[in-house]
Structures are given as C-alpha cells and as structure tokens.
Design an enzyme around this catalytic site. Structure first.
Site, mmCIF file in Angstrom:
data_model
loop_
_atom_site.group_PDB
_atom_site.id
_atom_site.type_symbol
_atom_site.label_atom_id
_atom_site.label_comp_id
_atom_site.label_asym_id
_atom_site.label_seq_id
_atom_site.Cartn_x
_atom_site.Cartn_y
_atom_site.Cartn_z
ATOM 1 N N VAL A 122 20.720 19.293 0.728
ATOM 2 C CA VAL A 122 19.507 18.571 1.108
ATOM 3 C C VAL A 122 19.782 17.082 1.253
ATOM 4 C CG1 VAL A 122 17.176 17.933 0.374
ATOM 5 C CG2 VAL A 122 17.974 20.287 0.093
ATOM 6 N N LYS A 131 9.591 31.091 -10.759
ATOM 7 C CA LYS A 131 10.964 30.594 -10.652
ATOM 8 C C LYS A 131 11.860 31.431 -11.544
ATOM 9 C CE LYS A 131 13.128 26.991 -8.655
ATOM 10 N NZ LYS A 131 12.813 26.397 -7.345
ATOM 11 N N GLY A 148 22.433 11.989 -4.839
ATOM 12 C CA GLY A 148 22.827 13.383 -4.651
ATOM 13 C C GLY A 148 23.054 13.712 -3.196
ATOM 14 N N GLY A 155 24.203 16.762 -1.923
ATOM 15 C CA GLY A 155 24.349 18.196 -1.686
ATOM 16 C C GLY A 155 23.762 18.558 -0.332
#
Length: 357
Positions: free
Chosen positions: A194, A89, A190, A192
């Site tokens: 997704v 990552k 959330g 966003g």
C-alpha cells in the site's frame, strides 16, 4: 505490557468501555501449527467481512486484543463505505518458517468454514493471494482470489492505496485549502504494497516525499525513483511535512506524537493509527486534520466485497473507491458543525449507520 495492549485491554468479551463482541473464536490445530483468533464485532449490516492478519506478536494476549480492535475497525469501515457487511477480523500467530504454509492456511480455511458464513475472510498484513487460494480449498467464505478468466479480483492493495490517495487529497483540501497535491510534502511511513503504491500516486501528483521503512532497499529505491528524502523509521513521525501517511502497522499516533508532531494532515493506510480517541482530540485542538483510517483505507475491503459478490468491472470498483474523497469532505462538515474531533465524529457516523438497520 506494550503500548498497544495497554490501550486495548478490556475483558475476554470485548474492548474496554465498548459493547461485547458478538463472537470470538480462539482455535489451534496441532497438525498444521495453526493458532488463530477470529473476532466478530458486529453482524448488524450483514455477515462480518474482514481480512486475515499473519503476524508475530509479543504475546498471545496482544494477538487476541489486536483481533478485537481490528474487527471493530472493520465494522466501522464497512458501515461508512456503505457495504452490506458487518465487521470481523482474523489473526494467525506467525509460526516457524519450517511449517507448511499451505497446510496452515488450509486449517484456517476449515476454521472459517466451521463458522457457517458469519465471517468472510480475505488478505491482510502478512497474507497473500496464494494463502487465500489455500483457504479457498476448504471454504467458499473467502475473497482476494486471483481469477484468470475475469477482469477483476485478487490482491486488493492497489485499491487500498487508491482510496488512501483520494482520501488524503480531500483532507489536504480541507486543511490546506489546496485542490492539488503539487508541492505538498508527505511523510510516508512504511513502503509495503500500500505504501509503495501510494508513493507512486503522490509522486505523479507532484508531491514531495519523505519516506521511512525497515527495508533500506525500499527507501533507496524511493529516493532514486521519486526523489524522496529518507528518514529513520523511529523518527519519521517527528519530521516537518504537510501530511503524515502512516502505512505500516497501527499505533503510530501516540500521545507524544499527537502533542508534538509537525503536520497539518494525517491520512494513511495503516489500521488503528490512533492509540486512543483521546490522541485524536489532541490533534484536533492543535489544528491537525486526522482522516480516520477506517474511512480512507476502505478501498481494499470495497475491492474484496465486490469480488466476492461477483463484480468483474475494475473501473466500477475504482469509481466506488473514489467516493472515499467525498466522504472525507462530508466528515469535515460534521466536524465543523459539531466541533467533535474527526476520529470521534467518524465513529459516531458509523454507529448511526449500524444502528439504523
């Protein structure tokens, strides 16, 4: 020190109580303003593959350990998804908006290229397909690139959401004994890329939505389009619902949430939802089925990997992402046999796959 770094702190070489990462690179570029960490947890299954996060952190220390924890999760995610790649990552510390974003990501591309293929990057929180194009101008070790002449490629978020959807549905089957989501209440944290896509799928499946997001415009739109109830961002983990779907940043399942929440299932798109595996044990004791994030949110990396390897058949990729559902059922079988909480059982399963090579 904030709650995330408290639980992830270890040494410069790895997370507390875990084997050292294979490689950790900390780099800066004065001309572009780049400040980045690339963490390679494991290449046992192949080159480390994982996205690049562009985010503002409270400290450099927090960014560093976020990269370490996220890279470990990517290794587990790729292993359980059956992908021929290890886990890595990247984290780029968010810079002043006055900086040239294209030059920033070109500099990051040069950093990725300097690792000679042991790490392959892609989109993640805070990054876009345009950012990956800038990276691509400096290195071929990148995915998430829109391809006008092909049927498949680009932003992986819709495949992430689809994987979460099928994983969540399987988890509901395990915990509630229901084959459909009709009438099932789902609290989504959330909205966003997704989270919103997941809400659309849940609404179409007949689920009753409760939503929270820092952007009031998104929650208003969800109320209008999906008939969703709107909850405060700081309180959604405490609402009464069948399912909790964390789709924002990690760390939403704190010790307090694990001990007091009113859900039967937790399955969402955010990475590192548990602050520690101990919190997963608490959920297990309370009869709450946690579908580990690195199992159910693998649709995005499956998408990026298949794009990187040259796949052009979008349906074949979706069919592969759909296998997340059966894997959740297999994990539930492991939990029933061993009595080990799903978080620990999934880690052990991933480690088995990594050690078998």
């Amino acid at each position: 020190m904030d709650r995330l770094t408290t639980h992830t702190a270890g040494t410069l070489f790895g997370l507390h109580g875990e084997p050292a990462h294979e490689r950790i690179v900390v780099a800066s570029d004065a001309a572009s303003g780049l400040q980045a960490v690339i963490a390679v947890y494991s290449t046992a299954l192949g080159p480390a593959f994982g996205g690049c996060r562009y985010w503002q952190y409270a400290s450099d220390y927090e960014a560093y350990h976020d990269a370490l924890r996220l890279s470990q999760g990517m290794a587990f995610k790729n292993a359980l998804a059956g992908l021929p790649f290890g886990g890595g990552k990247a984290v780029i510390l968010r810079c002043p908006e006055s900086l040239d974003r294209t030059e920033l990501f070109k500099a990051f591309g040069r950093l990725v290229h300097s690792l000679n293929g042991i790490y392959i990057t892609a989109e993640d929180v805070g990054t876009t397909s345009d950012d990956m194009r800038a990276v691509q101008s400096e290195t071929s070790w990148v995915s998430g690139i829109p391809r006008a002449d092909e049927a498949y490629g680009g932003n992986p978020s819709p495949r992430t959401a689809y994987g979460v959807f099928v994983g969540l549905k399987a988890a509901v089957q395990v915990a509630l004994g229901r084959d459909t989501l009709d009438g099932v209440s789902v609290a989504v944290q959330g909205l966003g890329s997704v989270g919103w896509d997941l809400c659309e799928r849940l609404h179409q499946a007949g689920a009753q939505l409760i939503v929270a997001d820092i952007d009031a415009g998104r929650t208003t739109r969800a109320r209008e389009l999906f008939g969703a109830q709107v909850a405060d961002v700081g309180r959604i983990a405490g609402v009464h619902a069948d399912v909790f779907a964390p789709c924002a940043l990690g760390g939403s399942i704190t010790e307090t949430v694990a001990a007091q929440c009113h859900f039967k299932v937790i399955a969402g798109g955010a990475n590192n939802q548990l602050l520690s595996l101990d919190n997963g044990d608490t959920l297990q004791r309370r009869g709450i089925f946690y579908a580990p994030d690195f199992l159910v949110n693998a649709g995005g990396i499956i998408s990026c990997v298949r794009e990187y390897l040259g796949a052009t058949d979008a349906q074949a990729v979706l069919d592969e992402v759909a296998l997340i559902g059966p894997r959740v059922l297999e994990l539930a079988d492991r939990v029933r046999v061993t009595g080990v909480a799903p978080g620990r059982a999934a880690v052990a399963w991933a480690q088995e796959k990594m050690a078998a090579v």
